[in-house]
Design an enzyme around this catalytic site. Structure first.
Site, PDB file in Angstrom:
ATOM      1  N   CYS A 250     -29.979  54.087  17.802  1.00  0.00           N
ATOM      2  CA  CYS A 250     -29.401  53.095  18.021  1.00  0.00           C
ATOM      3  C   CYS A 250     -27.670  53.931  18.520  1.00  0.00           C
ATOM      4  O   CYS A 250     -27.401  53.978  17.480  1.00  0.00           O
ATOM      5  CB  CYS A 250     -28.583  52.125  17.549  1.00  0.00           C
ATOM      6  N   ALA A 252     -25.321  55.502  20.775  1.00  0.00           N
ATOM      7  CA  ALA A 252     -23.678  55.117  22.054  1.00  0.00           C
ATOM      8  C   ALA A 252     -23.275  54.652  21.417  1.00  0.00           C
ATOM      9  O   ALA A 252     -23.228  53.511  20.271  1.00  0.00           O
ATOM     10  CB  ALA A 252     -24.129  54.227  22.751  1.00  0.00           C
ATOM     11  N   PRO A 253     -21.744  54.915  20.887  1.00  0.00           N
ATOM     12  CA  PRO A 253     -21.233  56.346  22.455  1.00  0.00           C
ATOM     13  C   PRO A 253     -21.997  57.515  21.142  1.00  0.00           C
ATOM     14  O   PRO A 253     -21.833  58.139  21.908  1.00  0.00           O
ATOM     15  CB  PRO A 253     -20.052  56.197  22.333  1.00  0.00           C
ATOM     16  N   GLY A 255     -21.538  59.110  18.170  1.00  0.00           N
ATOM     17  CA  GLY A 255     -20.952  59.535  16.856  1.00  0.00           C
ATOM     18  C   GLY A 255     -21.741  60.308  15.936  1.00  0.00           C
ATOM     19  O   GLY A 255     -21.565  61.515  15.534  1.00  0.00           O
ATOM     20  N   LYS A 256     -22.582  59.599  15.814  1.00  0.00           N
ATOM     21  CA  LYS A 256     -23.394  59.806  14.652  1.00  0.00           C
ATOM     22  C   LYS A 256     -24.573  60.803  15.084  1.00  0.00           C
ATOM     23  O   LYS A 256     -24.555  62.137  14.286  1.00  0.00           O
ATOM     24  CB  LYS A 256     -24.020  58.702  13.613  1.00  0.00           C
ATOM     25  N   ASP A 300     -35.904  50.596  23.755  1.00  0.00           N
ATOM     26  CA  ASP A 300     -35.016  49.262  22.488  1.00  0.00           C
ATOM     27  C   ASP A 300     -35.434  49.918  21.730  1.00  0.00           C
ATOM     28  O   ASP A 300     -37.023  50.076  21.346  1.00  0.00           O
ATOM     29  CB  ASP A 300     -36.343  48.289  23.206  1.00  0.00           C
ATOM     30  N   ASP A 319     -28.811  52.985  13.092  1.00  0.00           N
ATOM     31  CA  ASP A 319     -27.227  52.345  12.948  1.00  0.00           C
ATOM     32  C   ASP A 319     -27.274  51.109  13.739  1.00  0.00           C
ATOM     33  O   ASP A 319     -26.975  50.778  15.166  1.00  0.00           O
ATOM     34  CB  ASP A 319     -26.115  53.451  13.671  1.00  0.00           C
ATOM     35  N   CYS A 372     -21.733  48.833  10.122  1.00  0.00           N
ATOM     36  CA  CYS A 372     -20.955  48.297   9.460  1.00  0.00           C
ATOM     37  C   CYS A 372     -20.683  46.806   8.979  1.00  0.00           C
ATOM     38  O   CYS A 372     -19.674  46.433   9.895  1.00  0.00           O
ATOM     39  CB  CYS A 372     -19.987  49.359  10.931  1.00  0.00           C
TER      40      CYS A 372
HETATM   41  C1  LIG Z   1     -23.457  50.494  15.854  1.00  0.00           C
HETATM   42  S1  LIG Z   1     -23.770  50.540  17.854  1.00  0.00           S
HETATM   43  C2  LIG Z   1     -23.928  52.457  17.837  1.00  0.00           C
HETATM   44  C3  LIG Z   1     -22.794  53.836  17.032  1.00  0.00           C
HETATM   45  C4  LIG Z   1     -23.221  54.771  17.221  1.00  0.00           C
HETATM   46  N1  LIG Z   1     -24.812  55.406  16.517  1.00  0.00           N
HETATM   47  C5  LIG Z   1     -22.841  56.126  17.127  1.00  0.00           C
HETATM   48  O1  LIG Z   1     -21.952  56.648  15.273  1.00  0.00           O
HETATM   49  O2  LIG Z   1     -21.507  55.997  17.773  1.00  0.00           O
HETATM   50  C6  LIG Z   1     -24.782  50.162  17.922  1.00  0.00           C
HETATM   51  C7  LIG Z   1     -25.764  49.891  19.548  1.00  0.00           C
HETATM   52  O3  LIG Z   1     -26.788  49.637  19.057  1.00  0.00           O
HETATM   53  C8  LIG Z   1     -27.340  49.747  20.792  1.00  0.00           C
HETATM   54  N2  LIG Z   1     -28.110  48.301  20.641  1.00  0.00           N
HETATM   55  C9  LIG Z   1     -28.258  47.034  20.505  1.00  0.00           C
HETATM   56  N3  LIG Z   1     -29.800  46.956  21.035  1.00  0.00           N
HETATM   57  C10 LIG Z   1     -30.810  47.578  20.657  1.00  0.00           C
HETATM   58  C11 LIG Z   1     -31.407  47.461  20.870  1.00  0.00           C
HETATM   59  N4  LIG Z   1     -32.649  46.711  21.072  1.00  0.00           N
HETATM   60  N5  LIG Z   1     -32.024  48.808  20.839  1.00  0.00           N
HETATM   61  C12 LIG Z   1     -31.892  49.745  21.109  1.00  0.00           C
HETATM   62  N6  LIG Z   1     -30.616  50.096  20.491  1.00  0.00           N
HETATM   63  C13 LIG Z   1     -29.650  48.751  20.801  1.00  0.00           C
HETATM   64  C14 LIG Z   1     -25.548  48.561  21.651  1.00  0.00           C
HETATM   65  O4  LIG Z   1     -25.758  49.083  22.733  1.00  0.00           O
HETATM   66  C15 LIG Z   1     -24.951  49.874  20.539  1.00  0.00           C
HETATM   67  O5  LIG Z   1     -25.097  51.229  21.238  1.00  0.00           O
END
Ligand SMILES: C[S@@+](CC[C@H](N)C(=O)[O-])C[C@H]1O[C@@H](n2cnc3c(N)ncnc32)[C@H](O)[C@@H]1O
Length: 431
Positions: A250, A252-253, A255-256, A300, A319, A372
């Site tokens: 997961c 986006a954006p 950072g990690k 997904d 994440d 978070c």
């Molecule tokens: C907490 S953010 C991630 C932040 C990221 N790890 C960072 O450090 O920048 C959660 C992310 O999960 C994504 N997300 C939501 N449902 C998802 C799915 N079914 N599969 C993959 N990604 C998903 C969202 O689009 C979002 O970008």
């Protein structure tokens, strides 16, 4: 012509009341106010939303009857007016006059007298009105969340609530590949930007005052990124080794993902996946600025794309999307948008992600589960449920000496001058 800043704030807050996120509602309005007013618009929106449960309860006492749905912008304006009287240095008479004036920009001339009367009554009766608030409203939290914080963190509840209501610190992550933290502290000092090294992450620097990133030395060249110090623990905990294949499920954006790449230049591959192709674009921009490379993939986490082979990753970072209850100070719209019933639904989704990703992990590999959130339902309970169903998964008691021990991992609580509220659990796949 530029939009009146208070009318713009009213529209943004009205949109959030109507169910939109700040990320959806703010950018367009930011572009429509004058450059000079952009900082003020952000302050008005973030500040008002941080206090919205309290301000809404006060406004409820001041209104003779609730406003109609089509007057959400007016509700936003009144909340923003109350916020200015309480929490800004704008003199009371100027705040009232500007807020009343903004009814015109909203084309709600009929509300001029009412807005004036409500704000003036608040100035006269402020103390009395405040004594009539229940505990959750007085603490500027939705009642269900206030209750859960008290139940789950009785000793730390006051600290958490205080942190949730404050402007968060601006924290940087120094790019280890380019320079040391000490060197970057020197560069900041040369530019007269006050900053200190953080204790938790060896790459973190906290700025004394929020600063536009473009004014930070070397930002464009990739010397630093903006990232909370608690969030910086993800890449450190993941501990990727040279030659490994990593999945950030997961991402986006980004950072990690970028931090993982900064810390381990010798990776075989980092796959940065996200379900949201538009948000993945942000990952691409961050990689580009930092001069890093990853494979981007729209997919997904519950049902990863079939071309990702089983047992093909040494480490996985999950994440997970969550309630954001640990980062309310950064996402104050969550106070209005999140419902109690969301939590159980999110926990089901988080568990489905763990199950979806687990087959991709090699035997002996590790998966870092992160949220978070400060709510046990999304943290230890998710991990516990997964461990009970997945017999080749074991909780790894890595050397996490910071934060607080949770049943199945480690919890950082939001602190006024410290990290966000984040949860981490390391899971190892047995042979
Ligand atoms: C907490 S953010 C991630 C932040 C990221 N790890 C960072 O450090 O920048 C959660 C992310 O999960 C994504 N997300 C939501 N449902 C998802 C799915 N079914 N599969 C993959 N990604 C998903 C969202 O689009 C979002 O970008």
């Amino acid at each position: 012509m530029a939009l009146d800043v208070r009318a713009a704030a009213a529209c943004v807050i009205g949109d959030v009341i109507g169910g939109h996120s700040l990320n959806q509602a703010l950018p367009d309005r930011l572009n429509r106010v004058s450059k000079r007013d952009q900082g003020l618009l952000q302050q008005l929106c973030y500040g008002t939303l941080r206090q919205s449960p309290r301000l809404q309860a006060i406004l409820g006492q001041l209104l003779e009857k609730p406003l109609r749905d089509k007057d959400r912008d007016l509700q936003g304006l009144l909340l923003c007016g109350l916020y200015q009287l309480d929490s800004t240095r704008v003199p009371d008479h100027a705040a009232v006059a500007a807020t009343v004036g903004a009814t015109q920009a909203l084309k709600k001339h009929w509300a001029k007298g009412m807005t004036n009367a409500i704000l003036r009554r608040y100035l006269r009766e402020r103390e009395q009105l405040s004594t009539m608030l229940d505990q959750a409203a007085a603490a500027s939290h939705p009642p269900w969340l206030f209750r859960r914080i008290l139940e789950q963190w009785p000793a730390a509840a006051a600290t958490i609530i205080e942190a949730n209501n404050q402007q968060p610190p601006m924290t940087l992550r120094v790019n280890d590949r380019r320079l040391s933290r000490q060197e970057y502290l020197g560069a900041l000092q040369n530019q007269g930007i006050a900053a200190t090294a953080e204790k938790l992450s060896p790459h973190a620097i906290r700025l004394a005052y929020p600063t536009n990133v473009w004014e930070l030395p070397g930002f464009m060249a990739g010397d630093v990124s903006v990232q909370d110090e608690g969030a910086q623990m993800a890449a450190i905990l993941l501990g990727a080794d040279a030659g490994e294949r990593i999945l950030d499920a997961c991402a986006a954006p980004g950072g990690k993902a970028c931090h993982i790449l900064e810390l381990q230049p010798g990776l075989a591959e980092l796959v940065a996946m996200d379900i949201d192709a538009v948000r993945l674009q942000k990952v691409s921009e961050n990689l580009q600025r930092l001069g890093l490379e990853a494979t981007l993939l729209t997919g997904d986490a519950a049902q990863p794309p079939a071309h990702l082979e089983p047992a093909s990753f040494d480490r996985i970072l999950l994440d997970a999307p969550c309630s954001a209850s640990g980062v309310l100070r950064r996402h104050p719209d969550v106070k209005l948008l999140r419902r109690e019933s969301d939590i159980a639904q999110m926990a089901v989704q988080q568990r489905s992600f763990l199950h979806g990703l687990w087959p991709l992990l090699k035997a002996g590999g590790t998966l870092l589960y992160a949220t978070c959130s400060i709510l046990d339902e999304e943290n230890s309970q998710v991990v516990e449920g997964f461990l009970s169903e997945q017999k080749d998964a074991k909780l790894s008691c890595a050397s996490m000496s910071w934060g607080m021990a949770a049943a199945c991992g480690r919890q950082l609580l939001p602190l006024s001058d410290g990290p966000d509220g984040l949860f981490y659990a390391l899971l190892r796949k047995t042979g």
